[in-house]
Design a protein around this motif. Structure first.
Motif, short mmCIF file in Angstrom:
data_model
loop_
_atom_site.label_atom_id
_atom_site.label_comp_id
_atom_site.label_asym_id
_atom_site.label_seq_id
_atom_site.Cartn_x
_atom_site.Cartn_y
_atom_site.Cartn_z
N ASP A 193 0.82 -1.21 0.00
CA ASP A 193 0.00 0.00 0.00
C ASP A 193 0.86 1.27 0.00
OD1 ASP A 193 1.01 -0.06 2.54
OD2 ASP A 193 -0.93 -0.29 3.56
N ARG A 194 2.18 1.08 -0.06
CA ARG A 194 3.14 2.16 -0.24
C ARG A 194 3.04 3.26 0.83
NH1 ARG A 194 3.84 2.96 -6.81
NH2 ARG A 194 3.84 0.73 -7.33
N ASP A 195 2.83 2.85 2.07
CA ASP A 195 2.79 3.83 3.16
C ASP A 195 4.10 3.84 3.94
OD1 ASP A 195 2.65 1.42 4.45
OD2 ASP A 195 0.90 1.93 5.69
N ASP A 196 5.13 3.15 3.40
CA ASP A 196 6.44 3.03 4.02
C ASP A 196 6.35 2.39 5.41
OD1 ASP A 196 9.13 3.20 3.50
OD2 ASP A 196 9.41 5.06 4.63
N GLN A 197 5.33 1.59 5.58
CA GLN A 197 5.16 0.80 6.80
C GLN A 197 4.93 -0.65 6.38
OE1 GLN A 197 4.53 2.29 10.32
NE2 GLN A 197 5.80 3.79 9.28
#
Length: 381
Positions: A358-362
């Motif tokens: 989801d590319r939230d850097d998490q």
């Protein structure tokens, strides 16, 4: 080479997925029992399908003895042992299962495995103790055998274990397993139940009914009288893990010191249940436009971490990380605290770019841990 697979597809119906894979990759047969060469074993853990034709070569007693005579002692082991032996070695089905168990275990697990075999607690493992392995895996197999044609099942037992009919077990048989167990769990649980005195009484019968193998000669000498200490056992297992990782790394590096981040992703996603791997690869390509490369040290450290995944998962749950996503710094710190493995910032960034869908850097538990647990099983539940 003799084509002696009598109705192989028919027998395949009675085999478990592990047994089917062993039968597909094995290339040798001696007195009705199938064996892998070291080359076959490496192929089985690094490739989806065997590269050779489906034929088993029958070994004569003289050929087998010559192979065993050329087997080096354990103190001459190295991380190139299986590649050096190549076709000059024989590995039984139970040894194949044992080697698979060890490939995905942390170094701390080596001590557990050694202690399981050391049934008399003298800090040494002899051939009699190691042969408990044969009985444990055979017993597990008997419990899960499919009902049906007894003749076919007897033929399959002969191919895999080298006997026609079940023999008395050295294990206590109090109750049946109600829950399917991994081979590692079976090994850990059953060796503690094995009665060494019972095994000692039957040692001659067991030894005489089984042919020597490359592993038995490597560990216990050509006469079977040597004993194996923990240092040699640890070194063998560490070398095996390193050798398989080197082979996987070299298959992508083309002689270079690094592999690409995309190749690293390919290797990680193999043997998982991820259906659409292309989305992960595309995700990574977009987010790491400039290739820097993954070194073998980084590659090896990551797989050492994966072998400690169970401890890491427990640590995540203790710190309540399993219920929420974590960033790269938290991830790197949690890996080190739980496993003692230090991952480089570039490696951690690459892992995030692959699995952070989801590319939230998490990174969430679902995005990473679940997929990697599949990877540890190398395609088998």
């Amino acid at each position: 080479v003799t084509e002696n697979r009598s109705d192989p597809e028919d027998l395949h119906l009675y085999a478990t997925p592990r047994e089917q894979r062993f039968r597909r990759f094995a290339s040798l047969e001696f007195e009705g029992q199938l064996y892998m060469t070291p080359y076959d074993f490496i192929q089985a853990v690094t490739n989806d399908e065997p590269k050779r034709a489906k034929k088993w070569r029958s070994l004569s007693k003289q050929e087998l003895n010559q192979i065993l005579m050329e087997t080096p002692p354990v103190w001459k082991g190295s991380s190139k042992l299986f590649r050096n032996l190549n076709e000059k070695g024989v590995i039984s089905y139970t040894e194949y299962l044992f080697l698979l168990c060890i490939l995905t275990k942390p170094h701390a697990g080596f001590r557990i495995a050694f202690n399981m075999f050391d049934t008399d607690g003298n800090e040494m493992v002899d051939k009699k103790e190691f042969l408990v392995l044969q009985e444990i895996f055979r017993k597990k197999n008997e419990k899960r055998e499919r009902k049906g044609d007894e003749e076919k099942r007897a033929m399959l037992r002969l191919q895999l274990y080298g006997y026609h009919t079940p023999t008395n077990s050295v294990l206590k048989t109090e109750g049946e397993d109600l829950v399917p167990r991994s081979y590692w769990d079976t090994l850990r649980r059953s060796t503690s139940q094995a009665l060494f005195s019972d095994l000692a009484e039957r040692a001659d019968d067991i030894s005489s009914s089984l042919s020597d193998t490359t592993l038995l000669v490597h560990f216990f000498g050509k006469k079977g009288k040597a004993e194996l200490n923990f240092e040699d056992f640890y070194r063998f297992m560490d070398n095996l893990q390193t050798e398989v990782l080197e082979i996987e790394f070299l298959s992508y590096s083309n002689g270079m010191n690094t592999i690409s981040e995309e190749d690293f992703a390919h290797i990680l996603l193999r043997y998982t249940n991820v259906e659409n791997t292309s989305s992960y690869l595309e995700n990574m390509r977009c987010r790491i436009p400039e290739e820097k490369g993954i070194t073998f040290d980084e590659f090896r450290s990551f797989f050492q971490f994966l072998n400690n995944l169970e401890d890491f998962t427990i640590a995540m749950q203790m710190y309540n990380f399993a219920s929420r996503s974590i960033g790269q710094d938290e991830f790197k710190r949690a890996v080190y605290v739980a496993t003692g493995v230090k991952l480089s910032p570039h490696l951690v960034n690459t892992v995030f770019k692959i699995f952070d869908v989801d590319r939230d850097d998490q990174l969430s538990y679902k995005e990473f841990i679940g997929i990697m647990k599949d990877r540890l099983n190398r395609g088998f539940r």
